[in-house]
Enzyme design. Structure first.
Site, short mmCIF file in Angstrom:
data_model
loop_
_atom_site.label_atom_id
_atom_site.label_comp_id
_atom_site.label_asym_id
_atom_site.label_seq_id
_atom_site.Cartn_x
_atom_site.Cartn_y
_atom_site.Cartn_z
N GLU A 44 4.65 14.03 2.17
CA GLU A 44 3.90 12.97 2.81
C GLU A 44 3.12 12.14 1.79
OE1 GLU A 44 3.86 11.88 5.91
OE2 GLU A 44 5.36 13.36 6.52
N TYR A 129 -3.47 10.03 9.26
CA TYR A 129 -2.00 10.00 9.39
C TYR A 129 -1.36 11.19 8.70
CZ TYR A 129 2.84 8.66 9.07
OH TYR A 129 4.20 8.68 9.17
N ASP A 147 3.40 5.19 12.90
CA ASP A 147 3.53 4.43 11.66
C ASP A 147 4.18 3.08 11.98
OD1 ASP A 147 6.20 5.00 12.12
OD2 ASP A 147 6.54 5.98 10.18
#
Length: 300
Positions: A44, A129, A147
């Site tokens: 990520e 996120y 997203d």
């Protein structure tokens, strides 16, 4: 999106169609083959504003160097930052944050990652996120990921307004309870493969075509797909799009073709029916297209 956005049973059909589409075939990335929170966190952080194809190679090399969170915590920070720089992975602060987070997991959490989005945000540099992504893909305990790809899909498919709160509410309303891992992977795959800035609805066998507002109207505008600007050579580009679309669909009504050729097409607008008929006239002169009764097809 609200509970009344779908007819009875329709929501389940939407959910099932997407998950089945994803599970039948999807892009293979190494981070999709693990539930290790450390490896998912690495992926990520690396993926922030970096193309996934380039991330995959760097991800494998990073984990070969530091295969566990303990290994990363024990590493010299300068080596981690050097790796980041050598692989052009963006801001070096991300490497520093990742190294600090690894030390937090080892020192403050006895080597065990927190499992919820809120708890994961205690790690240095891990925002909402990233925390939600790790909670989803490692522990199946996340909320819906929102997203750019997901926003585009929701805006086009279900006319969700361009508002962060509306996107978040719609995404969480649509996600099945307790299935954040498969759902978030699936909807991001949909945005990456079928519903990109240039949509590939039929080519990618989009599972939401029967419900999708954009597919029905031909208007594929989205928050990250602004009105098409004019630029030199565009006529040649749009002629190519016409031919490509008619190869894919055999025959299309003129307005349907126009909407798919460019997102800002409106029949009476500057780039409307008259503009489209001009393109088609050129293609007819070249012996490529024939126009009859309000539709166009490739010449046979």
């Amino acid at each position: 999106m609200t509970e009344t956005a779908f007819a009875d049973g329709e929501r389940e059909g939407v959910r099932r169609a997407l998950v089945e589409w994803y599970e039948a075939d999807h892009r293979s990335f190494p981070w999709r083959e693990t539930t290790d929170p450390y490896r998912i966190l690495v992926s990520e952080v690396m993926s922030q504003q970096t193309q996934l194809g380039r991330v995959a190679e760097a991800y494998r090399e990073f984990l070969a160097e530091w295969p566990t969170v303990e290994d990363l915590a024990a590493a010299d920070r300068a080596d981690v930052v050097g790796f980041w720089t050598d692989h052009s992975l963006g801001y070096n602060n991300r490497a520093k944050y990742l190294h600090t987070s690894a030390n937090q997991v080892v020192d403050d959490f006895d080597g065990a990652f927190p499992e919820t989005p809120d708890a994961l945000q205690e790690l240095h540099g891990v925002g909402p996120y990233t925390a939600n992504a790790v909670a989803s893909f490692a522990f199946d305990r996340g909320d819906a990921v929102v997203d750019t790809n997901v926003k585009r899909v929701l805006h086009r498919a279900f006319s969700v307004p361009d508002d962060d709160g509306a996107f978040e509410a719609a995404a969480n309303d649509l996600m099945p309870d307790g299935e954040s891992r498969v759902w978030n992977n699936a909807i991001m795959e949909l945005g990456g493969v079928a519903c990109g800035q240039t949509p590939r609805c039929d080519e990618a066998d989009c599972p939401w075509r029967e419900w999708c507002d954009a597919y029905a109207s031909g208007d594929f505008t989205a928050p990250d797909v602004p009105t098409q600007p004019e630029f030199e050579g565009s006529r040649r580009m749009f002629r190519g799009r016409v031919v490509k679309l008619l190869r894919e669909h055999d025959e299309l009504a003129l307005d349907t073709l126009g909407h798919r050729v460019r997102v800002d097409y409106t029949p009476d607008g500057e780039f409307g029916r008259e503009w489209l008929e001009g393109l088609l006239a050129d293609l007819e002169s070249d012996g490529l297209v024939e126009v009859t009764a309000g539709s166009a097809r490739l010449q046979r």
